[in-house]
Design a protein around this motif. Sequence first.
Motif, PDB file in Angstrom:
ATOM      1  N   GLY A   5    -103.396 -21.045 -22.608  1.00 44.62           N
ATOM      2  CA  GLY A   5    -102.762 -21.943 -21.664  1.00 44.62           C
ATOM      3  C   GLY A   5    -101.538 -21.304 -21.018  1.00 44.62           C
ATOM      4  N   SER A   6    -101.040 -22.009 -20.022  1.00 43.77           N
ATOM      5  CA  SER A   6     -99.901 -21.465 -19.279  1.00 43.77           C
ATOM      6  C   SER A   6     -98.663 -21.388 -20.158  1.00 43.77           C
ATOM      7  CB  SER A   6     -99.647 -22.293 -18.036  1.00 43.77           C
ATOM      8  OG  SER A   6     -99.238 -23.598 -18.387  1.00 43.77           O
ATOM      9  N   ASN A   7     -98.481 -22.305 -21.081  1.00 42.93           N
ATOM     10  CA  ASN A   7     -97.318 -22.238 -21.978  1.00 42.93           C
ATOM     11  C   ASN A   7     -97.429 -21.037 -22.907  1.00 42.93           C
ATOM     12  OD1 ASN A   7     -96.079 -24.486 -20.996  1.00 42.93           O
ATOM     13  ND2 ASN A   7     -96.893 -25.883 -22.536  1.00 42.93           N
ATOM     14  N   GLU A   8     -98.615 -20.834 -23.402  1.00 36.08           N
ATOM     15  CA  GLU A   8     -98.804 -19.712 -24.315  1.00 36.08           C
ATOM     16  C   GLU A   8     -98.667 -18.394 -23.558  1.00 36.08           C
ATOM     17  OE1 GLU A   8    -102.639 -20.908 -25.553  1.00 36.08           O
ATOM     18  OE2 GLU A   8    -101.850 -22.105 -27.196  1.00 36.08           O
ATOM     19  N   ARG A   9     -99.122 -18.386 -22.310  1.00 31.50           N
ATOM     20  CA  ARG A   9     -98.980 -17.184 -21.511  1.00 31.50           C
ATOM     21  C   ARG A   9     -97.505 -16.907 -21.245  1.00 31.50           C
ATOM     22  NH1 ARG A   9    -101.817 -17.260 -16.032  1.00 31.50           N
ATOM     23  NH2 ARG A   9    -103.566 -17.888 -17.259  1.00 31.50           N
ATOM     24  N   ALA A  10     -96.749 -17.924 -20.979  1.00 27.78           N
ATOM     25  CA  ALA A  10     -95.316 -17.779 -20.715  1.00 27.78           C
ATOM     26  C   ALA A  10     -94.616 -17.278 -21.963  1.00 27.78           C
ATOM     27  CB  ALA A  10     -94.728 -19.094 -20.253  1.00 27.78           C
ATOM     28  N   ILE A  11     -95.006 -17.813 -23.129  1.00 28.58           N
ATOM     29  CA  ILE A  11     -94.393 -17.369 -24.384  1.00 28.58           C
ATOM     30  C   ILE A  11     -94.768 -15.908 -24.629  1.00 28.58           C
ATOM     31  CG2 ILE A  11     -94.458 -17.680 -26.881  1.00 28.58           C
ATOM     32  CD1 ILE A  11     -94.663 -20.690 -26.402  1.00 28.58           C
ATOM     33  N   GLY A  12     -96.001 -15.535 -24.378  1.00 23.36           N
ATOM     34  CA  GLY A  12     -96.434 -14.148 -24.558  1.00 23.36           C
ATOM     35  C   GLY A  12     -95.681 -13.200 -23.643  1.00 23.36           C
ATOM     36  N   VAL A  13     -95.505 -13.590 -22.367  1.00 24.37           N
ATOM     37  CA  VAL A  13     -94.754 -12.759 -21.410  1.00 24.37           C
ATOM     38  C   VAL A  13     -93.309 -12.637 -21.880  1.00 24.37           C
ATOM     39  CG1 VAL A  13     -93.879 -12.673 -19.046  1.00 24.37           C
ATOM     40  CG2 VAL A  13     -96.264 -13.227 -19.470  1.00 24.37           C
ATOM     41  N   MET A  14     -92.745 -13.748 -22.377  1.00 28.76           N
ATOM     42  CA  MET A  14     -91.349 -13.706 -22.866  1.00 28.76           C
ATOM     43  C   MET A  14     -91.255 -12.823 -24.101  1.00 28.76           C
ATOM     44  SD  MET A  14     -90.033 -17.584 -22.180  1.00 28.76           S
ATOM     45  CE  MET A  14     -88.582 -17.436 -23.102  1.00 28.76           C
ATOM     46  N   ALA A  15     -92.253 -12.873 -24.979  1.00 28.26           N
ATOM     47  CA  ALA A  15     -92.236 -12.046 -26.176  1.00 28.26           C
ATOM     48  C   ALA A  15     -92.332 -10.571 -25.802  1.00 28.26           C
ATOM     49  CB  ALA A  15     -93.378 -12.436 -27.105  1.00 28.26           C
ATOM     50  N   VAL A  16     -93.198 -10.233 -24.836  1.00 29.94           N
ATOM     51  CA  VAL A  16     -93.342  -8.844 -24.387  1.00 29.94           C
ATOM     52  C   VAL A  16     -92.045  -8.385 -23.728  1.00 29.94           C
ATOM     53  CG1 VAL A  16     -94.568  -7.353 -22.751  1.00 29.94           C
ATOM     54  CG2 VAL A  16     -95.847  -8.900 -24.206  1.00 29.94           C
ATOM     55  N   CYS A  17     -91.468  -9.247 -22.911  1.00 28.75           N
ATOM     56  CA  CYS A  17     -90.186  -8.894 -22.252  1.00 28.75           C
ATOM     57  C   CYS A  17     -89.084  -8.728 -23.290  1.00 28.75           C
ATOM     58  CB  CYS A  17     -89.815  -9.966 -21.224  1.00 28.75           C
ATOM     59  SG  CYS A  17     -90.838  -9.909 -19.752  1.00 28.75           S
ATOM     60  N   SER A  18     -89.051  -9.635 -24.265  1.00 24.18           N
ATOM     61  CA  SER A  18     -88.042  -9.536 -25.319  1.00 24.18           C
ATOM     62  C   SER A  18     -88.206  -8.240 -26.093  1.00 24.18           C
ATOM     63  CB  SER A  18     -88.128 -10.721 -26.275  1.00 24.18           C
ATOM     64  OG  SER A  18     -87.816 -11.908 -25.605  1.00 24.18           O
ATOM     65  N   LEU A  19     -89.448  -7.918 -26.439  1.00 24.35           N
ATOM     66  CA  LEU A  19     -89.709  -6.670 -27.152  1.00 24.35           C
ATOM     67  C   LEU A  19     -89.301  -5.468 -26.309  1.00 24.35           C
ATOM     68  CD1 LEU A  19     -90.909  -5.246 -29.641  1.00 24.35           C
ATOM     69  CD2 LEU A  19     -93.122  -5.289 -28.480  1.00 24.35           C
ATOM     70  N   ALA A  20     -89.591  -5.535 -25.012  1.00 24.35           N
ATOM     71  CA  ALA A  20     -89.204  -4.445 -24.104  1.00 24.35           C
ATOM     72  C   ALA A  20     -87.683  -4.312 -24.049  1.00 24.35           C
ATOM     73  CB  ALA A  20     -89.788  -4.671 -22.721  1.00 24.35           C
ATOM     74  N   LEU A  21     -86.961  -5.442 -23.983  1.00 28.57           N
ATOM     75  CA  LEU A  21     -85.493  -5.408 -23.963  1.00 28.57           C
ATOM     76  C   LEU A  21     -84.928  -4.859 -25.267  1.00 28.57           C
ATOM     77  CD1 LEU A  21     -84.584  -8.753 -22.136  1.00 28.57           C
ATOM     78  CD2 LEU A  21     -84.200  -6.422 -21.338  1.00 28.57           C
ATOM     79  N   VAL A  22     -85.508  -5.272 -26.403  1.00 22.47           N
ATOM     80  CA  VAL A  22     -85.035  -4.775 -27.702  1.00 22.47           C
ATOM     81  C   VAL A  22     -85.263  -3.262 -27.785  1.00 22.47           C
ATOM     82  CG1 VAL A  22     -85.507  -4.825 -30.194  1.00 22.47           C
ATOM     83  CG2 VAL A  22     -85.236  -6.960 -28.938  1.00 22.47           C
ATOM     84  N   LEU A  23     -86.449  -2.835 -27.374  1.00 23.24           N
ATOM     85  CA  LEU A  23     -86.737  -1.402 -27.395  1.00 23.24           C
ATOM     86  C   LEU A  23     -85.827  -0.640 -26.427  1.00 23.24           C
ATOM     87  CD1 LEU A  23     -90.658  -1.430 -27.589  1.00 23.24           C
ATOM     88  CD2 LEU A  23     -89.033  -0.848 -29.413  1.00 23.24           C
ATOM     89  N   PHE A  24     -85.603  -1.194 -25.235  1.00 23.00           N
ATOM     90  CA  PHE A  24     -84.696  -0.587 -24.250  1.00 23.00           C
ATOM     91  C   PHE A  24     -83.295  -0.459 -24.833  1.00 23.00           C
ATOM     92  CE2 PHE A  24     -81.501  -1.212 -20.927  1.00 23.00           C
ATOM     93  CZ  PHE A  24     -81.753  -0.102 -20.123  1.00 23.00           C
ATOM     94  N   TYR A  25     -82.820  -1.553 -25.445  1.00 22.86           N
ATOM     95  CA  TYR A  25     -81.491  -1.558 -26.043  1.00 22.86           C
ATOM     96  C   TYR A  25     -81.403  -0.533 -27.167  1.00 22.86           C
ATOM     97  CZ  TYR A  25     -77.289  -3.085 -28.477  1.00 22.86           C
ATOM     98  OH  TYR A  25     -76.064  -3.103 -29.082  1.00 22.86           O
ATOM     99  N   ALA A  26     -82.386  -0.528 -28.063  1.00 20.39           N
ATOM    100  CA  ALA A  26     -82.339   0.320 -29.244  1.00 20.39           C
ATOM    101  C   ALA A  26     -82.517   1.798 -28.904  1.00 20.39           C
ATOM    102  CB  ALA A  26     -83.398  -0.129 -30.247  1.00 20.39           C
ATOM    103  N   PHE A  27     -83.415   2.117 -27.982  1.00 22.14           N
ATOM    104  CA  PHE A  27     -83.742   3.533 -27.752  1.00 22.14           C
ATOM    105  C   PHE A  27     -83.111   4.135 -26.496  1.00 22.14           C
ATOM    106  CE2 PHE A  27     -87.274   2.046 -30.453  1.00 22.14           C
ATOM    107  CZ  PHE A  27     -87.111   2.926 -31.507  1.00 22.14           C
TER     108      PHE A  27
END
Length: 181
Positions: A5-27
């Motif tokens: 669903g669209s909510n789950e897709r939004a959560i998935g996109v946010m999780a991927v973005c969050s992971l990308a930000l954490v990786l960007f910050y850390a590395f």
Amino acid sequence: MMKIGSNERAIGVMAVCSLALVLFYAFFYRPQAKRLATIQKELMTVINSVKEKEGKASLLPSARKKISELEEEFVVLQEKVPEEGNLTRVIHSLAKEAERLGITIVAIAPSGKSETRAKVKRFPIEIDVESSYWLLTSYLKSIENLPALFTIDDLVIEKRETLLPNLKVRLLVSSYALAKE
């Protein structure tokens, strides 16, 4: 298959973005921030060093001027301190100056041993004169302007009834010369 669903897709996109930000910050961001901090410290050190050197450089013209003045003074003093062996010329200049002022010289001769310190040799000279007080002061002042360097080490003035208005004066004067090595 399950439909996302669209909510789950939004959560998935946010999780991927969050992971990308954490990786960007850390590395990327943290290492670069640390490197930037060390570069800023090095820059401050360099800036302080440059300011210190600029301060020293601003003193350079006055130091050069002082060196020039000291060199000129050294040349003048070097001319007043002749080579060793000119004691007769020095005694002659003292006698000639007294004669020019009309002072009677009773005796003038080397007194005691000459002393050598570093590269300068000291020659004590004893002078006995008969003179008025005013001529004596003129003579003492004129000794300063003679071509050799003199110091007055001792001055004894005696009043004698037989000499009035003159005084009997004994001077111990030292002349200096460059010692031969």
